[in-house]
Design an enzyme around this catalytic site. Structure first.
Site: not given
Ligand SMILES: *[C@@H]1O[C@H](CO)[C@@H](O)[C@H](O)[C@H]1NC(C)=O
Ligand SMILES: *[C@@H]1O[C@H](CO)[C@@H](O)[C@H](O)[C@H]1NC(C)=O
Ligand SMILES: *[C@@H]1O[C@H](CO)[C@@H](O)[C@H](O)[C@H]1NC(C)=O
Length: 436
Positions: A155, A216
């Site tokens: 990430d 997301d």
């Protein structure tokens, strides 16, 4: 001019990550979308990020047919770490939730014939505030190799997006040097798109097996359609970088959770297959309802997603009647055998299924005769001649998903010359550009 085109096409196919992994879009299961950062195992024993959740999911993936269908990676996302590193500087899995450590998890997963995915963050901290890898890259990669992981999602919280152009490739180089095959999933462009930078997708495809491009996903039709719209609107920049070994990633499947109806779940499965997107479930496999399970296990649709040509499909047609929420779209993907998968998506919310006629031009189909199969099997096989209109009736916020198989040599030869053409200068792409 022709020489330049051929040269560029050649270059684009050689500069891609070559670790032998992800030759078709990765399939598996990941904790994040459904289980987020639930860490209270006393209150939520079945949902907390823990050995229990991973083991029971591994069991289900095997016994309920998901592994056989192709879902092979089982991944832990954020929130698996202790908040501080050990005295030796190493990452420490949460001692209560992973009492036997990560190697034990890996052994359990591998014994089931599954592959083990893990999560870290390139910055100082993970997005949920656990230790990131920055400054400890070599040690952390060694730790992951000791644990025998097969997949790493890296990430990008707590690091400047401009650092990523150098950071993600150098981390990938260290991964490669371990000699262990580890699928490399990058969040690199997602943070750069968010910062309004223009990501260098050529470099990203050269260093990552897959990459999150954008927001997301959240558990709603609104979030799903926002992501679909963004991938359609930006397909000219994105689609050409997908191919065997390297894929755009519109994020996890919501299918089986709280926010999507059965029709909406069918839309995600169809469009993700057109997009050659990774199919990463994130759902409680103990309690998933059979109608959602059936969508996830639809072999004909998985075959579209996993088509060996590896060519990402496109939104080839759209029409908006009265505001964004009344859009009709056609998404199309060319397959290795000269056939085409076409998803007719309705974002309309009228109370009845919407019926419409589409021309061969709307669908960007070559002239000829086709056998048309409904991949969700609501309708029987149809014969269609490109001189006729093709009638489709789509439920509100739903999809009709068909495979068009050419019957005449003319359609077949036009289709296959289309699919063999370079992904960089695709005739379908250029037609779409003219339309939009
Ligand atoms: C990461 O932590 C170091 C050391 O505390 C600090 O100097 C650096 O600014 C931090 N980087 C980011 C992007 O927060
Ligand atoms: C490392 O990179 C080389 C060159 O791209 C490749 O051939 C090899 O398979 C990679 N090894 C691993 C373990 O990823
Ligand atoms: C589509 O075209 C056929 C043949 O012309 C016609 O019978 C049918 O009513 C049309 N459907 C719609 C929804 O317009």
């Amino acid at each position: 001019m022709l020489v330049t085109l051929i040269l560029l096409a050649g270059v684009s196919s050689t500069l891609a990550l070559d670790n032998g992994l992800a030759l078709t879009p990765p399939m598996g299961w990941l904790t994040w979308e459904r289980f987020r950062c639930i860490t209270d195992c006393k209150k939520y024993p079945n949902e907390c990020i823990s050995e229990n959740l991973i083991k029971r999911t591994a069991d289900r993936m095997v016994t309920d047919g998901y592994l056989d269908a192709g879902y092979e990676y089982l991944g832990i996302d954020d929130c698996w770490l202790e908040k501080t590193r050990g005295p030796d500087g190493r990452m420490v899995p949460d001692k209560e939730r992973f009492p036997n450590g990560m190697k034990a998890i890996a052994d359990y997963i591998h014994a089931k014939g599954l592959k083990f995915g893990m999560y870290e963050d390139y910055g100082n901290l993970t997005c949920a505030g656990y230790p990131g890898v920055l400054g400890n890259e070599r040690l952390d990669i060694q730790t992951f190799v000791d644990w025998e992981i097969d997949y790493l999602k890296l990430d990008g919280c707590y690091i400047e997006p401009k650092e990523m152009d150098a950071g993600y490739p150098s981390f990938g180089k260290l991964l490669n040097e371990t000699g262990r095959s580890i699928l490399y999933s990058c969040s690199w462009p997602a943070y750069q798109e968010d910062a309004k930078m223009l990501p260098d997708y050529g470099s990203i495809a050269e260093h990552c097996n897959m990459w999150r491009n954008w927001d997301d996903i959240e558990d709603s039709w609104a979030s799903l359609t926002k992501i679909m719209d963004w991938f359609g609107d930006n397909q000219e920049r994105l689609a050409k970088h997908a191919g065997p070994g390297h894929w755009n990633d519109p994020d996890m499947l919501l299918i089986g959770n709280f926010g999507l109806t059965v029709d909406q779940a069918r839309v995600q499965m169809a469009v993700w297959s057109i997009l050659a997107a990774p199919l990463l479930m994130s759902v409680d496999l103990d309690t998933i309802r059979p109608e959602f399970k059936e969508i996830l296990l639809n072999k004909d649709i998985i075959a579209v997603n996993q088509d060996p040509l590896g060519k990402q499909g496109l939104r080839v047609w759209k029409k908006t009647d009265r505001g964004v929420r009344s859009r009709l779209e056609i998404w199309s993907r060319s397959l290795h055998d000269g056939s085409h998968a076409l998803a007719f998506v309705s974002q309309r919310d009228d109370g009845i299924p919407y019926a419409a006629n589409f021309s061969a031009e709307d669908m960007q189909m070559a002239q000829g005769e086709y056998e048309v199969q409904d991949l969700y099997k609501d309708e029987g096989v149809r014969q269609w001649n490109s001189e006729q209109d093709f009638e489709v009736r789509i439920n509100p916020s739903g999809v009709k998903f068909y495979k068009f198989i050419p019957k005449t040599s003319r359609a077949a030869s036009q289709s296959s010359s289309k699919s063999e053409s370079s992904s960089v200068f695709d005739p379908v792409v250029s037609t779409v550009l003219n339309l939009s």
